[in-house]
Design a protein around this motif. Sequence first.
Motif, PDB file in Angstrom:
ATOM      1  N   GLY A   1      22.818  -2.812  21.272  1.00  0.00           N
ATOM      2  CA  GLY A   1      24.001  -3.004  22.089  1.00  0.00           C
ATOM      3  C   GLY A   1      24.517  -4.432  22.007  1.00  0.00           C
ATOM      4  O   GLY A   1      23.809  -5.361  21.602  1.00  0.00           O
ATOM      5  N   SER A   2      25.756  -4.613  22.426  1.00  0.00           N
ATOM      6  CA  SER A   2      26.408  -5.923  22.297  1.00  0.00           C
ATOM      7  C   SER A   2      25.736  -7.013  23.114  1.00  0.00           C
ATOM      8  O   SER A   2      25.860  -8.202  22.805  1.00  0.00           O
ATOM      9  CB  SER A   2      27.877  -5.803  22.720  1.00  0.00           C
ATOM     10  N   ASP A   3      25.020  -6.648  24.172  1.00  0.00           N
ATOM     11  CA  ASP A   3      24.328  -7.636  24.998  1.00  0.00           C
ATOM     12  C   ASP A   3      22.842  -7.734  24.677  1.00  0.00           C
ATOM     13  O   ASP A   3      22.068  -8.317  25.447  1.00  0.00           O
ATOM     14  CB  ASP A   3      24.499  -7.296  26.485  1.00  0.00           C
ATOM     15  N   GLY A   4      22.443  -7.176  23.555  1.00  0.00           N
ATOM     16  CA  GLY A   4      21.042  -7.209  23.175  1.00  0.00           C
ATOM     17  C   GLY A   4      20.581  -8.612  22.843  1.00  0.00           C
ATOM     18  O   GLY A   4      21.376  -9.476  22.456  1.00  0.00           O
ATOM     19  N   PRO A   5      19.291  -8.913  23.002  1.00  0.00           N
ATOM     20  CA  PRO A   5      18.777 -10.267  22.755  1.00  0.00           C
ATOM     21  C   PRO A   5      18.878 -10.649  21.281  1.00  0.00           C
ATOM     22  O   PRO A   5      18.769  -9.807  20.388  1.00  0.00           O
ATOM     23  CB  PRO A   5      17.314 -10.176  23.208  1.00  0.00           C
TER      24      PRO A   5
END
Length: 264
Positions: free
Chosen positions: A80-84
Motif C-alpha cells: 500500500g501507499s503508506d507501507g514502510p
Amino acid sequence: MSSVTSTLALPQRQNALVVAGPGQLSLHQDTPLPPMAPDMALVRTVAVAINPVDAKMLDYSPAVGSIHGYDFAGVLVALGSDGPTHLSIGDRVAGAVHGNNSLEPRVGAFSQYVGATAELLLKIPDSMSFEEASTLGIGLATAGLALFRELEIPVSIEALIDRPEPEKDATPNAAFVLVSGGSTATGTRAIQLLKLAGLRPIATCSPANFALVLGFGAEKAFDYRSPDCAKEIRAYTRNGLKYALDCVSESDSAQLCYGYNEVQ
C-alpha cells in the motif's frame, strides 16, 4: 482508492479455508483477494503455522464465511501507499493476522494471499526457512506484549533493536524471570527476548524439553510436575524471583506461578 505498488500480475480470486461453523472449515476456490488499505501489504503464502487460538476460536467463536488462520510466511507481492520504506516487493516476510474475523472476512492466513498490516511484517533472514518463520507471529507478539507492556521488565523493546546476542551470562544481580511453559512457542521466544535483555530467564517444562529451553537461553529448567518444583525455584533464586510469565494460561499453571513466588 489507495495506491498499491506491485510488479506482479495478481489473480482476482484465490483458494482459502473458510469458516463453515463451529469446528468446521470449508475449502473455497473462488474467494476474492483481500482489499488493500494504504497501510496494508499483500503476501503470497508459502507456509502457515497452527496455534491453539486457531482451534479455540473456531470452536467457540466461529465467524461463518470468514477466512481462518493467524500465522503465515511468504513473499511480499503488493504494498500500500503508506507501507514502510524498509519493505520491497519480493521480500520474504512473516507475520500474523486476525483470521476468523467477521469485521474483515477476507483476511486470514489460511489462503493463497494474505492481507496484512505492512508495519507488522517481519523480514525473514536468509538463514531461516519459510516454515520456521511462519511460527513467529503470534508467539513473538504475545511474548513481547507480555514482557514489555504487562510485566514491564526493566528494559525497553527499542533497546533490543540491533543488540548483538550476549556473549556471556547475565550479571548475578540481574532479575530472575520465570517462564512457565518454557517449551511452548511463546515460551521459547520469551526466553530469547529475556536473554537478549540481559535478564536471567528460568523455565518450567517437562524433562524431555530441558535441552530445548536451555538451548534457547534459559539459565535453569525445572520439572513442573515435580511436587518440589516451587521449592526448588525458590531455592535457586534465593526467594528473589522478580517476574513470572505463564505461557500455559490454565488454572493449574497460574496457581503454580503464584506458588513459585511465595517466600518461605
